[in-house]
Design an enzyme around this catalytic site. Structure first.
Site, short mmCIF file in Angstrom:
data_model
loop_
_atom_site.label_atom_id
_atom_site.label_comp_id
_atom_site.label_asym_id
_atom_site.label_seq_id
_atom_site.Cartn_x
_atom_site.Cartn_y
_atom_site.Cartn_z
N CYS A 119 2.20 6.00 -2.49
CA CYS A 119 1.60 5.54 -3.75
C CYS A 119 1.92 6.62 -4.77
O CYS A 119 1.28 7.67 -4.77
CB CYS A 119 0.09 5.34 -3.62
SG CYS A 119 -0.69 4.90 -5.19
N CYS A 122 -1.15 7.24 -7.47
CA CYS A 122 -2.41 7.87 -7.09
C CYS A 122 -2.44 8.17 -5.59
O CYS A 122 -1.86 9.17 -5.17
CB CYS A 122 -3.63 7.06 -7.56
SG CYS A 122 -3.68 5.32 -7.12
N SER A 123 -3.06 7.32 -4.77
CA SER A 123 -3.15 7.63 -3.34
C SER A 123 -3.47 6.39 -2.52
O SER A 123 -4.06 6.51 -1.45
CB SER A 123 -4.22 8.68 -3.11
OG SER A 123 -5.42 8.24 -3.72
N CYS A 124 -3.09 5.22 -3.03
CA CYS A 124 -3.42 3.98 -2.35
C CYS A 124 -2.89 3.97 -0.92
O CYS A 124 -1.74 4.36 -0.67
CB CYS A 124 -2.85 2.79 -3.11
SG CYS A 124 -3.50 2.68 -4.79
#
Lengths: 214, 219, 121
Positions: A119, A122-124
């Site tokens: 991702c 962000c950090s999905c």
């Protein structure tokens, strides 16, 4: 021709809250403690709820979920077909759907195609099948390099793929979550589904590693 | 917005340096921060897209320097201040202002497991037929909204092929600004490495990104 | 297909290519049959969405390398080519697929001016 949305011409006026950072201690431990105290006092959070969420990710949800999905796909060709056709539905059969894992696409590694999930924005991450992501997945080096130098990223993880293998990187920009189904290693024909699940690592389901035979 | 968070393709961030046998938490406060962000009462109408947007508004030097769960701290504090649920003095002191009311409607521990199971479904009905078909060539539009978007800079203006269609999904560009879910058809579009990074890049590899219909135009 | 706009998400994966305002969705009945076949085979699990996307992409690439016009008019020929490739690869015997192919040939035959060689467009 679809109507293009008129989105905000300028960012939200939340920037004025940024000056608070210079007025707070740098140590996050102090700040978080103060925040928890404040929220508890004001009835904006129940500490027992905090405990419950921690418990979920420490004991209830983790990569063992995804490993069970992969092992089942390895031993059960009909399940594998269902998983690759509709990941959400097939993972739902094992009751592994949940927050950040309600829309899942399973992508299968083959001798010719290797999948990698990131991702960049962000950090999905597919929490419901893999638990919480490792720090490296959320870091600037991984987020920036996975889409411009995936081969270099894999090499850093000790995985060198032959030239003819096509790498397909999935940038999780929406709420669809990707689960890599790694290749079943040779020499595991006699293992049970449970024994196979024990071999499947979290890293292999992100795509930075292959599964090794015992 | 064109913030530092939009990292795809950046150079200079160094090696990944994955930690061996990394623990779930590097310090107890990280665990508490996760629980706070999951369990606290947010302002009415708050949603995950707004959470991501507020995170993107962090000052760039703090975004890059602070740890992941510290980002969550920033977002929660900004949300509380913005929504009038706490004051700056309260945040700084860690204590409620004298005489402030105490609420009794925070999520309870016994509700947590069920909320974990049912939260986060973003598919929605869309009234229009999908504009793009599987296999169709599309171009990611060169749009540069100052507000929240999930169209990364590294694909803008680039041509790809529609691979998957996911039906209608909540549209973050409006949802993040509390302007409604406004769902659109969502597609996975595959871009060749060469299209994205030039002729020196791999001839074979590709990057897939999930893009809403209004991010795309026919190519 | 009934109103595709109201299809649940899983069924929305294979949609007809959009036409200009006022034009029918399918120029010829065999186009609809080809798409219906692709949908049916995918729902039966003969191939998944990614395999479909890959096969269709490869078919389009091959056709364009051979001079196919890149204007959407031959989309269903690519659908048919992708289906045939997957049928071979997955060893799916399908009388319906062969029938769709036959219809496409008949269509090509009927649209070919007298004296010119018949080719699938």
């Amino acid at each position: 021709m679809s109507q293009h949305k008129h989105t905000h011409a300028h960012g939200d006026d939340l920037a004025h809250h940024h000056d608070i950072h210079s007025e707070l201690p740098p140590d996050p431990a102090l700040r978080v403690k103060a925040l928890e105290s404040l929220l508890t006092e004001k009835g904006l959070v129940d500490p027992a709820t905090i405990d419950a969420w921690i418990e979920i990710y420490e004991s209830k949800i983790g990569p063992r979920n995804g490993a069970k999905v992969v092992a089942k796909a390895w031993v059960d060709p009909a399940y594998r077909r269902r998983l690759l056709s509709d990941g959400t539905k097939a993972i739902g059969e094992l009751d592994f759907l949940g927050r950040q894992g309600q829309h899942i696409v399973a992508v299968e590694n083959t001798p010719d195609i290797h999948n990698l999930v990131v991702c960049t924005l962000c950090s999905c991450y597919p929490l419901s099948v893999l638990g919480l992501p490792p720090a490296w997945y959320k870091s600037a080096p991984y987020r920036s390099r996975a889409v411009i130098d995936p081969r270099g990223v894999l090499k850093e993880f000790g995985l060198e793929l032959p030239e003819h293998v096509k790498i397909r990187v999935w940038d999780s920009t929406a709420e669809v979550r990707y689960l890599v189904v790694p290749e079943r290693p040779a020499g595991t024909e006699k293992l049970s589904e449970e024994q196979l699940a024990a071999l499947v690592t979290r890293d292999s389901m992100i795509g930075v590693a292959k599964v090794k035979a015992p | 917005m064109n913030g530092v968070h939009d990292m795809g393709g950046m150079h200079g961030h160094g090696p990944i340096a994955a930690e061996q046998d990394e623990p779930l938490w590097h310090a107890p406060w990280e665990a508490r921060m996760l629980g706070i962000a999951r369990g606290m009462t947010f302002p009415k109408g708050f949603n995950i897209d707004r959470f991501r947007h507020i995170r993107e508004l962090m000052p760039p030097h703090l975004y890059l320097a602070r740890g992941y769960y510290d980002h969550w701290y920033s977002v929660c504090v900004a949300a509380l201040l913005d929504g009038g649920l706490a004051t700056k003095d309260e945040i700084k002191s860690g204590h409620a202002a004298p005489g402030s009311a105490k609420r009794n409607d925070a999520i309870r521990a016994e509700q947590v497991w069920q909320s974990q199971k049912s939260q986060g479904i973003f598919t929605r009905e869309v009234a229009t037929t999908p504009q793009f078909a599987i296999g169709q060539r599309v171009r990611a539009r060169n749009i540069n909204p100052a507000g929240h978007t999930r169209l990364p800079r590294y694909v803008r203006g680039k041509v790809g092929i529609v691979r998957l269609h996911h039906g209608g999904h909540v549209f973050p560009d409006t949802n993040a600004h509390m302007k409604g879910e406004a769902p659109e058809h969502l597609y996975t579009v595959a871009f060749s490495m060469r299209e994205l990074w030039g002729q020196e890049a791999s001839a074979r590899d590709e990057i897939c990104a999930d893009l809403w219909e209004s991010y795309l135009e026919p190519a | 297909m009934s109103n595709p706009a109201l299809m649940p998400c899983a069924d929305a994966a294979l949609q007809p290519i959009r036409r200009a305002e006022g034009e029918p969705l399918f120029a010829e009945p065999w186009e609809a049959q080809a798409l219906a076949l692709a949908i049916a085979l995918q729902q039966a699990g003969c191939f998944n969405a990614i395999e479909w996307a890959d096969a269709l992409g490869a078919a389009i690439k091959r056709a364009q390398a051979a001079g196919d016009p890149d204007d959407g008019s031959t989309y269903y020929h690519h659908v048919l080519a992708a289906l045939e490739h997957l049928v071979q690869e997955k060893k799916i015997a399908s009388a319906a697929l062969l029938a769709a192919r036959k219809e496409a040939w008949i269509d090509a035959y009927e649209h070919t001016p007298h004296g010119k060689p018949v080719e699938l467009r």
